[in-house]
Scaffold this motif. Structure first.
Motif, PDB file in Angstrom:
ATOM      1  N   ILE A  29       7.568 -11.019   2.085  1.00  0.00           N
ATOM      2  CA  ILE A  29       7.912 -10.072   2.554  1.00  0.00           C
ATOM      3  C   ILE A  29       6.658  -9.173   2.846  1.00  0.00           C
ATOM      4  CG2 ILE A  29       9.375  -7.158   2.448  1.00  0.00           C
ATOM      5  CD1 ILE A  29      11.327  -8.586   0.421  1.00  0.00           C
ATOM      6  N   GLY A  30       6.397  -8.362   4.251  1.00  0.00           N
ATOM      7  CA  GLY A  30       5.405  -7.106   4.597  1.00  0.00           C
ATOM      8  C   GLY A  30       4.995  -8.138   4.974  1.00  0.00           C
ATOM      9  N   PHE A  31       4.258  -9.269   5.636  1.00  0.00           N
ATOM     10  CA  PHE A  31       3.695 -10.122   6.375  1.00  0.00           C
ATOM     11  C   PHE A  31       3.583  -9.725   8.006  1.00  0.00           C
ATOM     12  CE2 PHE A  31       5.762 -14.005   5.570  1.00  0.00           C
ATOM     13  CZ  PHE A  31       5.798 -14.557   7.018  1.00  0.00           C
ATOM     14  N   ASP A  32       2.229  -9.527   8.519  1.00  0.00           N
ATOM     15  CA  ASP A  32       2.634 -10.141  10.446  1.00  0.00           C
ATOM     16  C   ASP A  32       1.619 -11.294  10.905  1.00  0.00           C
ATOM     17  OD1 ASP A  32      -0.007  -8.412   9.479  1.00  0.00           O
ATOM     18  OD2 ASP A  32       1.238  -6.534   9.520  1.00  0.00           O
ATOM     19  N   GLN A  33       1.013 -10.710  12.108  1.00  0.00           N
ATOM     20  CA  GLN A  33       0.298 -11.933  11.870  1.00  0.00           C
ATOM     21  C   GLN A  33      -1.780 -11.435  12.015  1.00  0.00           C
ATOM     22  OE1 GLN A  33       0.089 -11.445  16.175  1.00  0.00           O
ATOM     23  NE2 GLN A  33      -0.544  -9.254  16.466  1.00  0.00           N
ATOM     24  N   ARG A  34      -1.746 -10.599  11.182  1.00  0.00           N
ATOM     25  CA  ARG A  34      -3.044 -10.442  10.530  1.00  0.00           C
ATOM     26  C   ARG A  34      -3.218 -10.683   9.018  1.00  0.00           C
ATOM     27  NH1 ARG A  34      -2.407  -4.065  11.169  1.00  0.00           N
ATOM     28  NH2 ARG A  34      -0.120  -4.938   9.877  1.00  0.00           N
ATOM     29  N   SER A  35      -1.980 -11.498   8.658  1.00  0.00           N
ATOM     30  CA  SER A  35      -2.320 -11.756   7.428  1.00  0.00           C
ATOM     31  C   SER A  35      -2.420 -13.164   7.295  1.00  0.00           C
ATOM     32  CB  SER A  35      -0.890 -11.417   6.727  1.00  0.00           C
ATOM     33  OG  SER A  35       0.233 -10.228   6.575  1.00  0.00           O
ATOM     34  N   GLY A  36      -3.537 -13.165   6.821  1.00  0.00           N
ATOM     35  CA  GLY A  36      -4.463 -14.715   5.841  1.00  0.00           C
ATOM     36  C   GLY A  36      -3.825 -15.603   4.570  1.00  0.00           C
ATOM     37  N   SER A  48       2.528   1.417  -9.735  1.00  0.00           N
ATOM     38  CA  SER A  48       3.378   0.736  -8.101  1.00  0.00           C
ATOM     39  C   SER A  48       3.998   0.425  -7.445  1.00  0.00           C
ATOM     40  CB  SER A  48       2.223   1.897  -6.874  1.00  0.00           C
ATOM     41  OG  SER A  48       1.640   3.186  -7.608  1.00  0.00           O
ATOM     42  N   LEU A  49       4.300  -0.820  -7.794  1.00  0.00           N
ATOM     43  CA  LEU A  49       4.269  -1.672  -6.944  1.00  0.00           C
ATOM     44  C   LEU A  49       5.695  -2.721  -7.438  1.00  0.00           C
ATOM     45  CD1 LEU A  49       3.768  -3.850  -4.024  1.00  0.00           C
ATOM     46  CD2 LEU A  49       2.405  -5.017  -5.285  1.00  0.00           C
ATOM     47  N   TYR A  50       5.657  -1.959  -8.501  1.00  0.00           N
ATOM     48  CA  TYR A  50       6.748  -3.130  -9.154  1.00  0.00           C
ATOM     49  C   TYR A  50       8.186  -2.815  -9.023  1.00  0.00           C
ATOM     50  CZ  TYR A  50       9.776  -3.621 -13.305  1.00  0.00           C
ATOM     51  OH  TYR A  50      10.627  -4.352 -14.611  1.00  0.00           O
ATOM     52  N   PRO A  51       8.344  -1.059  -8.736  1.00  0.00           N
ATOM     53  CA  PRO A  51       9.803  -0.664  -8.345  1.00  0.00           C
ATOM     54  C   PRO A  51      10.144  -1.160  -6.459  1.00  0.00           C
ATOM     55  CG  PRO A  51       8.094   0.976  -8.470  1.00  0.00           C
ATOM     56  CD  PRO A  51       7.720   0.026  -9.359  1.00  0.00           C
ATOM     57  N   VAL A  52       9.104  -1.851  -6.430  1.00  0.00           N
ATOM     58  CA  VAL A  52       9.579  -1.796  -4.615  1.00  0.00           C
ATOM     59  C   VAL A  52      10.070  -3.379  -5.042  1.00  0.00           C
ATOM     60  CG1 VAL A  52       8.303  -2.464  -2.125  1.00  0.00           C
ATOM     61  CG2 VAL A  52       7.510  -0.681  -3.743  1.00  0.00           C
ATOM     62  N   TYR A  53       8.660  -4.499  -6.043  1.00  0.00           N
ATOM     63  CA  TYR A  53       9.592  -5.930  -5.314  1.00  0.00           C
ATOM     64  C   TYR A  53      10.705  -5.407  -6.463  1.00  0.00           C
ATOM     65  CZ  TYR A  53       9.583  -9.586  -8.804  1.00  0.00           C
ATOM     66  OH  TYR A  53       9.974 -11.043  -9.487  1.00  0.00           O
ATOM     67  N   ARG A  54      11.521  -5.162  -7.484  1.00  0.00           N
ATOM     68  CA  ARG A  54      12.331  -4.546  -7.900  1.00  0.00           C
ATOM     69  C   ARG A  54      14.048  -4.353  -6.929  1.00  0.00           C
ATOM     70  NH1 ARG A  54      14.999  -5.342 -12.618  1.00  0.00           N
ATOM     71  NH2 ARG A  54      16.609  -3.479 -12.238  1.00  0.00           N
ATOM     72  N   ARG A  55      13.642  -3.315  -5.519  1.00  0.00           N
ATOM     73  CA  ARG A  55      14.378  -2.895  -4.893  1.00  0.00           C
ATOM     74  C   ARG A  55      14.382  -4.070  -3.284  1.00  0.00           C
ATOM     75  NH1 ARG A  55      12.175   2.289  -5.692  1.00  0.00           N
ATOM     76  NH2 ARG A  55      11.069   2.065  -4.000  1.00  0.00           N
ATOM     77  N   SER A  56      13.503  -5.018  -3.677  1.00  0.00           N
ATOM     78  CA  SER A  56      13.414  -5.519  -2.638  1.00  0.00           C
ATOM     79  C   SER A  56      14.482  -6.888  -2.365  1.00  0.00           C
ATOM     80  CB  SER A  56      11.678  -5.823  -1.970  1.00  0.00           C
ATOM     81  OG  SER A  56      11.082  -6.572  -3.168  1.00  0.00           O
ATOM     82  N   TYR A  57      13.816  -7.484  -4.376  1.00  0.00           N
ATOM     83  CA  TYR A  57      14.604  -8.539  -4.162  1.00  0.00           C
ATOM     84  C   TYR A  57      16.622  -7.724  -4.233  1.00  0.00           C
ATOM     85  CZ  TYR A  57      14.664  -8.487  -9.420  1.00  0.00           C
ATOM     86  OH  TYR A  57      14.667  -7.854 -11.241  1.00  0.00           O
ATOM     87  N   GLN A  58      16.843  -7.353  -4.894  1.00  0.00           N
ATOM     88  CA  GLN A  58      17.998  -6.825  -4.887  1.00  0.00           C
ATOM     89  C   GLN A  58      18.681  -6.061  -3.108  1.00  0.00           C
ATOM     90  OE1 GLN A  58      17.202  -3.041  -7.412  1.00  0.00           O
ATOM     91  NE2 GLN A  58      17.319  -3.709  -9.079  1.00  0.00           N
TER      92      GLN A  58
END
Length: 266
Positions: free
Chosen positions: A119-126, A235-245
């Motif tokens: 989640i969250g990658f675009d054409q700039r992501s390598g 800071s990233l952990y709650p985003v990780y949980r909410r995204s898979y939920q």
């Protein structure tokens, strides 16, 4: 996997070339690969020269095994090192859910339909961003499991292949906000089984004593969590949980699709 792949190639080659020729060619190519990569010859020779110890009728299979084995043994470590170096350089934030098992996820939640996702990658992501996301996901998933059990212990002890990566050790320590110590003992699972057996048969009074004797001397120094990295992962952990939920409905829909839709390649 190495031997099955080698066997499949060997079956094809056997029908086309004499076995001794194929075995000799495999030895030559394996040594050439090792020399080109600058790998120390002893491990390369261990793989590549094995076919010469067997009768000609078996050289074809063993020759290909030697070729495949030395290629993996020589290419994989530098490739992995380069991948981890790219992960160190990764600056973008990409999330990954490490639910790659066909059985779904079993801890800290039980969902057979769960599947992996970026989640969250675009054409700039390598490669660096994707590699970093995979490693961070392992640390975040470990925190998820520990929190489901009431929290992480005061000290994390790590063994096995994952412990060989300094980056992954730093990520785990930071995500769990605990010092981490690497256990140098090989085959820790087998050692644990032996410790349980020793305690059960009275060779040691209890598991704590076995741990003190067999684990303590093999532990490396504590590796404390890095404050900046710990803050980022916290800071990233709650985003990780909410995204898979939030993906639960998608998992269910995809599972139904797979069940009711026949593959065009079937």
């Amino acid at each position: 996997g190495t031997f099955l792949s080698g066997f499949a190639v060997a079956v094809v080659l056997r029908s086309a070339l004499p076995a001794p020729l194929v075995g000799t060619l495999a030895v030559a190519v394996a040594l050439a690969i090792a020399t080109w990569l600058g790998v120390r010859l002893p491990p390369a020779l261990a793989y590549a020269l094995v076919p010469l110890l067997f009768p000609p009728t078996e050289m074809v299979e063993l020759g290909v095994f030697g070729l495949v084995g030395v290629t993996i043994a020589t290419l994989w470590p530098p490739a992995l090192a380069r991948l981890l170096a790219l992960a160190e350089e990764g600056a973008e934030t990409v999330l990954y859910h490490p639910f790659i098992s066909p059985a779904g996820e079993r801890g800290p939640f039980n969902e057979p339909r769960a599947r992996a996702a970026f989640i969250g990658f675009d054409q700039r992501s390598g490669w660096s961003g994707l590699a970093r996301a995979v490693l961070e996901s392992l640390a975040l998933a470990a925190r998820d499991c520990y929190e489901a059990m009431g929290g992480a212990p005061a000290e994390i002890r790590l063994s096995g292949g994952a412990g060989k990566s300094p980056l992954l050790r730093r990520l785990l320590a930071a995500a769990l906000e605990r010092p981490l110590r690497l256990c140098r003992r090989a085959e820790a699972g087998a050692a644990g089984a032996a410790m349980i057996a020793a305690a059960a048969t009275g060779l040691v009074p209890d598991l704590a004593t076995a741990t003190t004797r067999w684990v303590g001397p093999e532990l490396g120094p504590p590796e404390p969590p890095l404050p900046d990295l710990a803050s980022r992962l916290d800071s990233l952990y709650p985003v990780y949980r909410r995204s898979y939920q939030a993906l639960a409905e998608t998992w269910s829909a995809l599972a139904l699709f797979r069940k009711t839709t026949r593959s065009p390649h079937a």
